[in-house]
Design an enzyme around this catalytic site. Sequence first.
Site, PDB file in Angstrom:
ATOM      1  N   ILE A  25       0.864  -1.277   0.067  1.00 39.23           N
ATOM      2  CA  ILE A  25      -0.040   0.024   0.076  1.00 39.23           C
ATOM      3  C   ILE A  25       0.992   1.505  -0.041  1.00 39.23           C
ATOM      4  CG2 ILE A  25      -0.167   0.261   2.354  1.00 39.23           C
ATOM      5  CD1 ILE A  25      -3.429   0.985   1.765  1.00 39.23           C
TER       6      ILE A  25
ATOM      7  N   ASP B  19       0.593  -0.121   9.592  1.00 40.45           N
ATOM      8  CA  ASP B  19       1.108   1.000  10.223  1.00 40.45           C
ATOM      9  C   ASP B  19       2.636   1.076  10.204  1.00 40.45           C
ATOM     10  OD1 ASP B  19       0.699   3.026  12.004  1.00 40.45           O
ATOM     11  OD2 ASP B  19      -0.075   1.837  13.806  1.00 40.45           O
TER      12      ASP B  19
ATOM     13  N   GLY C 244      -4.778  -8.540  10.007  1.00 41.14           N
ATOM     14  CA  GLY C 244      -3.446  -9.192  10.144  1.00 41.14           C
ATOM     15  C   GLY C 244      -3.310  -9.376  11.691  1.00 41.14           C
TER      16      GLY C 244
HETATM   17  N1  AR6 Z   1       0.660  -3.406   2.259  1.00 38.03           N
HETATM   18  C1  AR6 Z   1      -0.690  -3.784   1.981  1.00 38.03           C
HETATM   19  N2  AR6 Z   1      -1.174  -4.528   2.910  1.00 38.03           N
HETATM   20  C2  AR6 Z   1      -0.357  -4.909   4.080  1.00 38.03           C
HETATM   21  C3  AR6 Z   1       0.923  -4.428   4.094  1.00 38.03           C
HETATM   22  C4  AR6 Z   1       1.463  -3.471   3.245  1.00 38.03           C
HETATM   23  N3  AR6 Z   1       2.529  -2.808   3.289  1.00 38.03           N
HETATM   24  N4  AR6 Z   1       1.639  -4.748   5.374  1.00 38.03           N
HETATM   25  C5  AR6 Z   1       0.786  -5.777   5.748  1.00 38.03           C
HETATM   26  N5  AR6 Z   1      -0.441  -5.727   5.086  1.00 38.03           N
HETATM   27  P1  AR6 Z   1      -2.333  -5.287   9.999  1.00 38.03           P
HETATM   28  P2  AR6 Z   1      -4.573  -5.134  11.566  1.00 38.03           P
HETATM   29  C6  AR6 Z   1      -1.711  -6.861   5.186  1.00 38.03           C
HETATM   30  O1  AR6 Z   1      -1.586  -6.147  10.973  1.00 38.03           O
HETATM   31  O2  AR6 Z   1      -4.826  -6.270  11.594  1.00 38.03           O
HETATM   32  C7  AR6 Z   1      -0.330  -2.742  13.695  1.00 38.03           C
HETATM   33  O3  AR6 Z   1       0.574  -3.098  14.912  1.00 38.03           O
HETATM   34  C8  AR6 Z   1      -1.623  -7.639   6.115  1.00 38.03           C
HETATM   35  O4  AR6 Z   1      -1.092  -8.932   5.502  1.00 38.03           O
HETATM   36  O5  AR6 Z   1      -1.447  -4.102   9.535  1.00 38.03           O
HETATM   37  O6  AR6 Z   1      -5.811  -3.936  11.313  1.00 38.03           O
HETATM   38  C9  AR6 Z   1      -1.324  -1.501  14.327  1.00 38.03           C
HETATM   39  O7  AR6 Z   1      -0.513  -0.411  15.010  1.00 38.03           O
HETATM   40  C10 AR6 Z   1      -3.169  -7.886   6.586  1.00 38.03           C
HETATM   41  O8  AR6 Z   1      -3.647  -8.519   5.482  1.00 38.03           O
HETATM   42  O9  AR6 Z   1      -3.334  -4.422  10.623  1.00 38.03           O
HETATM   43  C11 AR6 Z   1      -2.394  -2.172  15.109  1.00 38.03           C
HETATM   44  O10 AR6 Z   1      -1.840  -2.411  16.408  1.00 38.03           O
HETATM   45  C12 AR6 Z   1      -3.670  -6.446   6.362  1.00 38.03           C
HETATM   46  O11 AR6 Z   1      -2.666  -5.792   5.815  1.00 38.03           O
HETATM   47  C13 AR6 Z   1      -2.619  -3.452  14.380  1.00 38.03           C
HETATM   48  O12 AR6 Z   1      -1.405  -3.703  13.889  1.00 38.03           O
HETATM   49  C14 AR6 Z   1      -3.937  -5.611   7.876  1.00 38.03           C
HETATM   50  O13 AR6 Z   1      -2.727  -6.327   8.668  1.00 38.03           O
HETATM   51  C15 AR6 Z   1      -3.817  -3.401  13.520  1.00 38.03           C
HETATM   52  O14 AR6 Z   1      -4.051  -4.810  13.022  1.00 38.03           O
END
Ligand code: AR6
Length: 176
Positions: A10, A33, A125
Amino acid sequence: MEITLVQGDITQQQVDAIVNAANSSLLGGGGVDGAIHRKGGPEILAECRALRAGHYGGGLPAGQAVATTAGRLQARWVVHTVGPVYDRARGQELAGVLASCYRESLRVADGLGARTIAFPAVSTGVYRWPMEGAARIALGTVREAGGALRSIQEARFVLFDGEAFGVFQRVWHELL
Ligand code: AR6
């Protein structure tokens, strides 16, 4: 408004607004994040700290969204939203919170005049939401909200891996 699906990172998207799957503290974390803050640089965190010192002293509640600069990213804004942590026993109630993340992010970005916005699969995630259910909520909510927007012309879902991309594609074809 057009809805598009791509597989990728992203932080690399050429869009006006990138949605961050943040946590209530707004002070960074892992996953999306972590990548956004790492590549966007310290300006984003500085604005997040200012939000915490002002209107969001208690943190950003789940289901809400707020915008900051995108720092060094190609985008103009990062829209931070906080998804719900998955809990099967509270599925219905939390589905409403996850839907609100998408609606509120669209509302905030549209209010800023963004024409394009990129979403990750919020909550799938670290917050453990099963991909298929999350995809139904994400795609259904964005499609429904699209009609009422003024400036957004494209909402792009950016799925990190092939498996998530496949699930989003299948769910999208089922919804059509
Ligand atoms: N681009 C697109 N998608 C991604 C990327 C990227 N660079 N990196 C991961 N994903 P998550 P949540 C996907 O954990 O579940 C953080 O620590 C990943 O595979 O980023 O909402 C925050 O600070 C997954 O399918 O977010 C919060 O504490 C999706 O993005 C917590 O994680 C979301 O994964 C939020 O957890």
